[in-house]
Design a protein around this motif. Structure first.
Motif, PDB file in Angstrom:
ATOM      1  N   TYR A   1       0.827  -1.207   0.000  1.00  0.00           N
ATOM      2  CA  TYR A   1       0.000   0.000   0.000  1.00  0.00           C
ATOM      3  C   TYR A   1       0.865   1.262   0.000  1.00  0.00           C
ATOM      4  CZ  TYR A   1      -3.293   3.538   1.660  1.00  0.00           C
ATOM      5  OH  TYR A   1      -4.041   4.685   1.795  1.00  0.00           O
ATOM      6  N   LEU A   2       1.895   1.283   0.835  1.00  0.00           N
ATOM      7  CA  LEU A   2       2.768   2.457   0.901  1.00  0.00           C
ATOM      8  C   LEU A   2       3.520   2.661  -0.406  1.00  0.00           C
ATOM      9  CD1 LEU A   2       4.239   2.050   4.508  1.00  0.00           C
ATOM     10  CD2 LEU A   2       2.483   3.662   3.748  1.00  0.00           C
ATOM     11  N   LEU A   3       3.986   1.581  -1.016  1.00  0.00           N
ATOM     12  CA  LEU A   3       4.704   1.704  -2.275  1.00  0.00           C
ATOM     13  C   LEU A   3       3.753   2.173  -3.386  1.00  0.00           C
ATOM     14  CD1 LEU A   3       7.555   1.346  -3.316  1.00  0.00           C
ATOM     15  CD2 LEU A   3       7.006  -1.017  -3.916  1.00  0.00           C
ATOM     16  N   ALA A   4       2.531   1.673  -3.367  1.00  0.00           N
ATOM     17  CA  ALA A   4       1.533   2.121  -4.340  1.00  0.00           C
ATOM     18  C   ALA A   4       1.258   3.612  -4.184  1.00  0.00           C
ATOM     19  CB  ALA A   4       0.244   1.326  -4.169  1.00  0.00           C
ATOM     20  N   SER A   5       1.161   4.072  -2.954  1.00  0.00           N
ATOM     21  CA  SER A   5       0.925   5.494  -2.698  1.00  0.00           C
ATOM     22  C   SER A   5       2.075   6.340  -3.227  1.00  0.00           C
ATOM     23  CB  SER A   5       0.749   5.731  -1.192  1.00  0.00           C
ATOM     24  OG  SER A   5      -0.356   5.014  -0.685  1.00  0.00           O
ATOM     25  N   TRP A   6       3.296   5.811  -3.123  1.00  0.00           N
ATOM     26  CA  TRP A   6       4.463   6.504  -3.652  1.00  0.00           C
ATOM     27  C   TRP A   6       4.350   6.686  -5.162  1.00  0.00           C
ATOM     28  CZ3 TRP A   6       8.924   9.077  -2.686  1.00  0.00           C
ATOM     29  CH2 TRP A   6       9.906   9.084  -3.671  1.00  0.00           C
ATOM     30  N   PHE A   7       4.024   5.620  -5.855  1.00  0.00           N
ATOM     31  CA  PHE A   7       3.884   5.712  -7.310  1.00  0.00           C
ATOM     32  C   PHE A   7       2.716   6.612  -7.718  1.00  0.00           C
ATOM     33  CE2 PHE A   7       6.418   1.733  -7.406  1.00  0.00           C
ATOM     34  CZ  PHE A   7       7.371   2.129  -8.337  1.00  0.00           C
ATOM     35  N   GLU A   8       1.671   6.614  -6.930  1.00  0.00           N
ATOM     36  CA  GLU A   8       0.499   7.425  -7.272  1.00  0.00           C
ATOM     37  C   GLU A   8       0.745   8.912  -7.047  1.00  0.00           C
ATOM     38  OE1 GLU A   8      -4.176   8.070  -5.951  1.00  0.00           O
ATOM     39  OE2 GLU A   8      -2.880   6.706  -4.808  1.00  0.00           O
TER      40      GLU A   8
ATOM     41  N   ASN B   1       0.778   8.087 -16.413  1.00  0.00           N
ATOM     42  CA  ASN B   1       0.431   6.744 -16.857  1.00  0.00           C
ATOM     43  C   ASN B   1      -0.856   6.308 -16.171  1.00  0.00           C
ATOM     44  OD1 ASN B   1       0.465   4.214 -17.945  1.00  0.00           O
ATOM     45  ND2 ASN B   1       2.492   3.639 -17.173  1.00  0.00           N
ATOM     46  N   TYR B   2      -1.882   6.033 -16.956  1.00  0.00           N
ATOM     47  CA  TYR B   2      -3.192   5.723 -16.396  1.00  0.00           C
ATOM     48  C   TYR B   2      -3.588   4.280 -16.683  1.00  0.00           C
ATOM     49  CZ  TYR B   2      -3.584  10.835 -16.543  1.00  0.00           C
ATOM     50  OH  TYR B   2      -3.367  12.174 -16.392  1.00  0.00           O
ATOM     51  N   PRO B   3      -4.308   3.667 -15.754  1.00  0.00           N
ATOM     52  CA  PRO B   3      -4.890   2.346 -16.058  1.00  0.00           C
ATOM     53  C   PRO B   3      -6.129   2.542 -16.923  1.00  0.00           C
ATOM     54  CG  PRO B   3      -5.516   3.036 -13.846  1.00  0.00           C
ATOM     55  CD  PRO B   3      -4.565   4.081 -14.368  1.00  0.00           C
ATOM     56  N   ASP B   4      -6.585   1.477 -17.536  1.00  0.00           N
ATOM     57  CA  ASP B   4      -7.811   1.559 -18.330  1.00  0.00           C
ATOM     58  C   ASP B   4      -8.990   1.835 -17.402  1.00  0.00           C
ATOM     59  OD1 ASP B   4      -6.409   0.989 -20.629  1.00  0.00           O
ATOM     60  OD2 ASP B   4      -6.726  -1.185 -20.469  1.00  0.00           O
ATOM     61  N   LYS B   5      -9.791   2.820 -17.784  1.00  0.00           N
ATOM     62  CA  LYS B   5     -10.933   3.189 -16.953  1.00  0.00           C
ATOM     63  C   LYS B   5     -11.992   2.089 -17.009  1.00  0.00           C
ATOM     64  CE  LYS B   5     -13.783   7.208 -15.892  1.00  0.00           C
ATOM     65  NZ  LYS B   5     -14.059   8.616 -16.245  1.00  0.00           N
ATOM     66  N   ASP B   6     -12.494   1.721 -15.850  1.00  0.00           N
ATOM     67  CA  ASP B   6     -13.459   0.624 -15.778  1.00  0.00           C
ATOM     68  C   ASP B   6     -14.381   0.865 -14.582  1.00  0.00           C
ATOM     69  OD1 ASP B   6     -14.828  -1.819 -15.449  1.00  0.00           O
ATOM     70  OD2 ASP B   6     -13.198  -2.924 -16.404  1.00  0.00           O
ATOM     71  N   SER B   7     -15.549   1.451 -14.851  1.00  0.00           N
ATOM     72  CA  SER B   7     -16.484   1.779 -13.770  1.00  0.00           C
ATOM     73  C   SER B   7     -16.995   0.538 -13.061  1.00  0.00           C
ATOM     74  CB  SER B   7     -17.665   2.579 -14.326  1.00  0.00           C
ATOM     75  OG  SER B   7     -17.241   3.823 -14.808  1.00  0.00           O
ATOM     76  N   LYS B   8     -17.169  -0.525 -13.801  1.00  0.00           N
ATOM     77  CA  LYS B   8     -17.690  -1.743 -13.188  1.00  0.00           C
ATOM     78  C   LYS B   8     -16.699  -2.319 -12.180  1.00  0.00           C
ATOM     79  CE  LYS B   8     -20.147  -5.995 -14.328  1.00  0.00           C
ATOM     80  NZ  LYS B   8     -20.667  -6.851 -15.410  1.00  0.00           N
ATOM     81  N   LYS B   9     -15.420  -2.367 -12.545  1.00  0.00           N
ATOM     82  CA  LYS B   9     -14.408  -2.851 -11.607  1.00  0.00           C
ATOM     83  C   LYS B   9     -14.285  -1.909 -10.416  1.00  0.00           C
ATOM     84  CE  LYS B   9     -11.447  -5.533 -14.711  1.00  0.00           C
ATOM     85  NZ  LYS B   9     -10.083  -5.656 -15.288  1.00  0.00           N
ATOM     86  N   SER B  10     -14.433  -0.626 -10.700  1.00  0.00           N
ATOM     87  CA  SER B  10     -14.357   0.347  -9.608  1.00  0.00           C
ATOM     88  C   SER B  10     -15.416   0.051  -8.556  1.00  0.00           C
ATOM     89  CB  SER B  10     -14.542   1.762 -10.157  1.00  0.00           C
ATOM     90  OG  SER B  10     -14.547   2.704  -9.112  1.00  0.00           O
TER      91      SER B  10
ATOM     92  N   GLY C   1       3.401   9.810 -10.120  1.00  0.00           N
ATOM     93  CA  GLY C   1       2.353  10.027 -11.122  1.00  0.00           C
ATOM     94  C   GLY C   1       2.093   8.826 -11.999  1.00  0.00           C
ATOM     95  N   ASN C   2       2.576   7.653 -11.587  1.00  0.00           N
ATOM     96  CA  ASN C   2       2.394   6.435 -12.368  1.00  0.00           C
ATOM     97  C   ASN C   2       1.216   5.658 -11.779  1.00  0.00           C
ATOM     98  OD1 ASN C   2       2.572   3.974 -13.717  1.00  0.00           O
ATOM     99  ND2 ASN C   2       4.813   3.986 -13.736  1.00  0.00           N
ATOM    100  N   LEU C   3       0.015   5.994 -12.226  1.00  0.00           N
ATOM    101  CA  LEU C   3      -1.182   5.392 -11.656  1.00  0.00           C
ATOM    102  C   LEU C   3      -1.336   3.921 -12.026  1.00  0.00           C
ATOM    103  CD1 LEU C   3      -3.799   8.256 -12.123  1.00  0.00           C
ATOM    104  CD2 LEU C   3      -2.063   7.957 -10.357  1.00  0.00           C
ATOM    105  N   LYS C   4      -0.831   3.576 -13.189  1.00  0.00           N
ATOM    106  CA  LYS C   4      -0.948   2.187 -13.629  1.00  0.00           C
ATOM    107  C   LYS C   4      -0.132   1.266 -12.739  1.00  0.00           C
ATOM    108  CE  LYS C   4      -0.967  -0.593 -17.855  1.00  0.00           C
ATOM    109  NZ  LYS C   4      -0.721  -0.581 -19.309  1.00  0.00           N
ATOM    110  N   ARG C   5       1.097   1.666 -12.443  1.00  0.00           N
ATOM    111  CA  ARG C   5       1.925   0.832 -11.575  1.00  0.00           C
ATOM    112  C   ARG C   5       1.399   0.861 -10.141  1.00  0.00           C
ATOM    113  NH1 ARG C   5       8.555   0.764 -11.098  1.00  0.00           N
ATOM    114  NH2 ARG C   5       8.679  -1.298 -10.111  1.00  0.00           N
ATOM    115  N   ALA C   6       0.903   2.024  -9.714  1.00  0.00           N
ATOM    116  CA  ALA C   6       0.309   2.116  -8.380  1.00  0.00           C
ATOM    117  C   ALA C   6      -0.851   1.143  -8.239  1.00  0.00           C
ATOM    118  CB  ALA C   6      -0.158   3.542  -8.122  1.00  0.00           C
ATOM    119  N   LEU C   7      -1.665   1.048  -9.292  1.00  0.00           N
ATOM    120  CA  LEU C   7      -2.816   0.145  -9.249  1.00  0.00           C
ATOM    121  C   LEU C   7      -2.380  -1.305  -9.085  1.00  0.00           C
ATOM    122  CD1 LEU C   7      -5.852  -0.300  -9.466  1.00  0.00           C
ATOM    123  CD2 LEU C   7      -5.597  -0.365 -11.961  1.00  0.00           C
ATOM    124  N   ASP C   8      -1.267  -1.672  -9.715  1.00  0.00           N
ATOM    125  CA  ASP C   8      -0.773  -3.041  -9.576  1.00  0.00           C
ATOM    126  C   ASP C   8      -0.498  -3.383  -8.115  1.00  0.00           C
ATOM    127  OD1 ASP C   8      -0.923  -3.440 -12.301  1.00  0.00           O
ATOM    128  OD2 ASP C   8       1.169  -2.910 -12.677  1.00  0.00           O
TER     129      ASP C   8
END
Length: 559
Positions: free
Chosen positions: A246-253, A297-306, A257-264
């Motif tokens: 979680y902390l590493l994801a927050s760093w990337f986000e 870098n953005y992940p693919d937008k997906d309202s259903k997954k959200s 600014g790498n939202l795709k890697r943060a999402l991983d």
């Protein structure tokens, strides 16, 4: 230092640093001995936790350490989950500790139904049964029948809210109070035992913990660590504990600014039941260049997954504090979002409007937050609510905001039922009209400082909606609403005297009720008491009719 006012919780850690040291602190059962611990400190890596369980900390460190001088300690005194840790524990003769001499040493407001919480709708088919919803409604509809029990809770700071995704542009629910409201200072709160089963309470009281702290000596003294970890353990990039992910994801986000890697990283922790990561994953699935313009870098937008992740976070079981659950339990934000989606429906996420499900999640939100709110809801059963109980400000804490928001929306549904006039899209389930129940929920929100709820109570009494008409009582609630309304959008109906003194009594000559300015101008033109009384009565007679026909003044709802 990283969040010195953070709270200790089971199966997660908090960290802090000085110029020469980084400390990692977490809870272990009070009965834990050195032989029960699995702690390995190396030059680049640390693994720590209980033997036979998932490590609480397991990752590659942000920077190399002097592992020969690093050590761990186990405090003698017990602590409970959610204890505030104002500073990392220091070594004392009351602590059990071991020097790590080798790598192998291991010991608000608008003018009639709930609106979406987000501009983009999300969804997922719910699985909660009618029986579950009924049970929740029975528990939250009568909060007054409770016994209070003290808890020590520290409301989150602004930075913590941001880390939780509550102030970020990618995850901000529509709430009747601004999330930018200054946080309330930490307070001890009393809770309603009705919101926790006796079995859960006994379990929480029986289990005690001790604080285990690892002191890591920095190899490069003076180097500030942005976060405690830089990657996974030896086995691979994602081989780390959920808090580190979680902390590493927050760093990337937030920093990269790498939202795709943060999402991983968020998804990796979310799949293992980490509640905060579920919320962040849900938010990132709704992110794009408009909502996060500085990201690259953005992940693919997906309202259903959200919405799926919001619902998973809302449906989590209450934390059983057995030391094996990485979840923080159900999240009130997630419950509120899911409730608003069901309350409005979503074509993008293929969710039909379902007021029964909306009520289920709104009430679940209240059940989660009520135990952490310092208020005796029993006062609502009194004919006159004591003035000292009423908050003189909008809800401050995260729990208060989501409780009052959910109570407010619940009241709206009960006021009109599932088949309100003017609605083109109807709920797939039936909810009966019950103004008295709507009034009860609004009172729960109003005592916490919710302006719109106070205003709607005034409307109910003035218009005799399910209750006897009482213009004096309506005026008191309008007066409270105007005091609390920081937007200055709420306007009391002409003809209803606004009572600013909550303890004033009808007919009290010592203090006359204050009319709105518009009404005062009209009053100046009247020269006789008889004429004034006649005019006022005529206006009151027409007031209810104007509302029934959809006049300018109506029940408030959220934008």
């Amino acid at each position: 230092m990283s969040g010195s006012d953070e709270q200790l919780q089971v199966n997660t850690y908090i960290w802090s640093q000085s110029s020469d040291q980084v400390t990692i602190s977490f809870l272990v059962p009070e009965t834990s001995k050195a032989k029960d611990l699995d702690i390995v400190i190396e030059h680049h890596y640390v693994r720590a936790g209980l033997k036979g369980q998932e490590p609480v900390f397991k990752a590659k460190l942000f920077s190399p350490i002097n592992h020969f001088d690093s050590l761990w300690q186990l405090e003698k005194n017990s602590a409970s989950p959610f204890s505030s840790l104002t500073a990392s524990p220091s070594l004392s003769i009351a602590s059990s500790y071991a020097f790590m001499s080798s790598p192998n040493h291991s010991p608000n407001s608008s003018m009639i139904l709930p609106a979406p919480a987000l501009t983009e709708s999300l969804t997922f088919e719910g699985s909660s049964s009618t029986a579950q919803m009924t049970d929740l409604l029975q528990q939250t509809a009568a909060l007054g029948n409770n016994n209070n029990t003290d808890q020590t809770v520290s409301p989150p700071s602004s930075s913590e809210l941001l880390n939780d995704g509550l102030l970020s542009s990618t995850s901000q629910p529509s709430s009747p109070t601004s999330l930018a409201t200054p946080p309330h200072p930490p307070v001890g709160s009393s809770s309603s035992s009705q919101h926790q089963s006796s079995q859960q309470q006994q379990q929480q009281q029986q289990i005690k913990y001790r604080i285990l702290t690892i002191h890591l000596e920095k190899e490069k003294e003076g180097l500030d660590w942005a976060i405690p970890v830089s990657g996974g353990h030896k086995a691979g990039e994602m081989d780390m504990d959920v808090t580190s992910a979680y902390l590493l994801a927050s760093w990337f986000e937030t920093r990269m600014g790498n939202l795709k890697r943060a999402l991983d990283y968020y998804l990796d922790a979310a799949e293992r039941g980490h509640t905060k990561s579920m919320i962040k994953a849900a938010a990132l699935y709704e992110s794009d260049q408009e909502t996060v313009p500085n990201a690259t870098n953005y992940p693919d937008k997906d309202s259903k997954k959200s919405f799926e992740w919001y619902q998973r976070a809302a449906d989590l079981p209450i934390n059983n504090t057995n030391g094996n659950d990485s979840s923080d339990g159900p999240d009130p934000l997630a419950c509120y979002v899911v409730g608003t989606i069901y309350g409005s429906g979503s074509s993008d996420a293929q969710v039909e409007k379902n007021y029964e499900q909306a009520l289920h999640y709104y009430n679940r939100c209240m059940l989660i937050t009520a135990p952490r709110i310092d208020l005796d809801f029993g006062v609502l059963d009194q004919q006159h609510i004591p003035k000292y109980i009423l908050r003189n400000h909008a809800p401050h804490t995260r729990d208060e905001r989501y409780f009052s928001s959910a109570a407010f929306q619940t009241g709206l549904i009960y006021l009109y039922g599932s088949q309100p006039e003017g609605e083109t899209v109807r709920s797939t389930t039936t909810v009966d009209v019950d103004p008295s129940l709507a009034l009860r929920y609004w009172k729960e929100a109003a005592v916490l400082g919710h302006a719109q709820a106070s205003y709607n109570i005034g409307i109910v009494y003035a218009n005799a909606m399910g209750v006897d008409q009482d213009l004096w009582l309506a005026g008191k609630w309008f007066g409270r609403a105007l005091k609390l309304d920081t937007t200055q959008r709420l306007v009391a109906p002409a003809g209803v005297q606004v009572v600013m003194d909550w303890d004033a009594k009808e007919g009290d000559d010592k203090e006359e009720p204050t009319e709105p300015k518009s009404a005062q101008k009209k009053t100046k033109k009247k020269t006789s008491k008889k004429r004034k009384g006649k005019k006022r009565q005529e206006h009151n007679d027409g007031f209810g009719l104007a509302l029934a026909l959809g006049g300018v003044t109506a029940v408030c709802h959220l934008l």
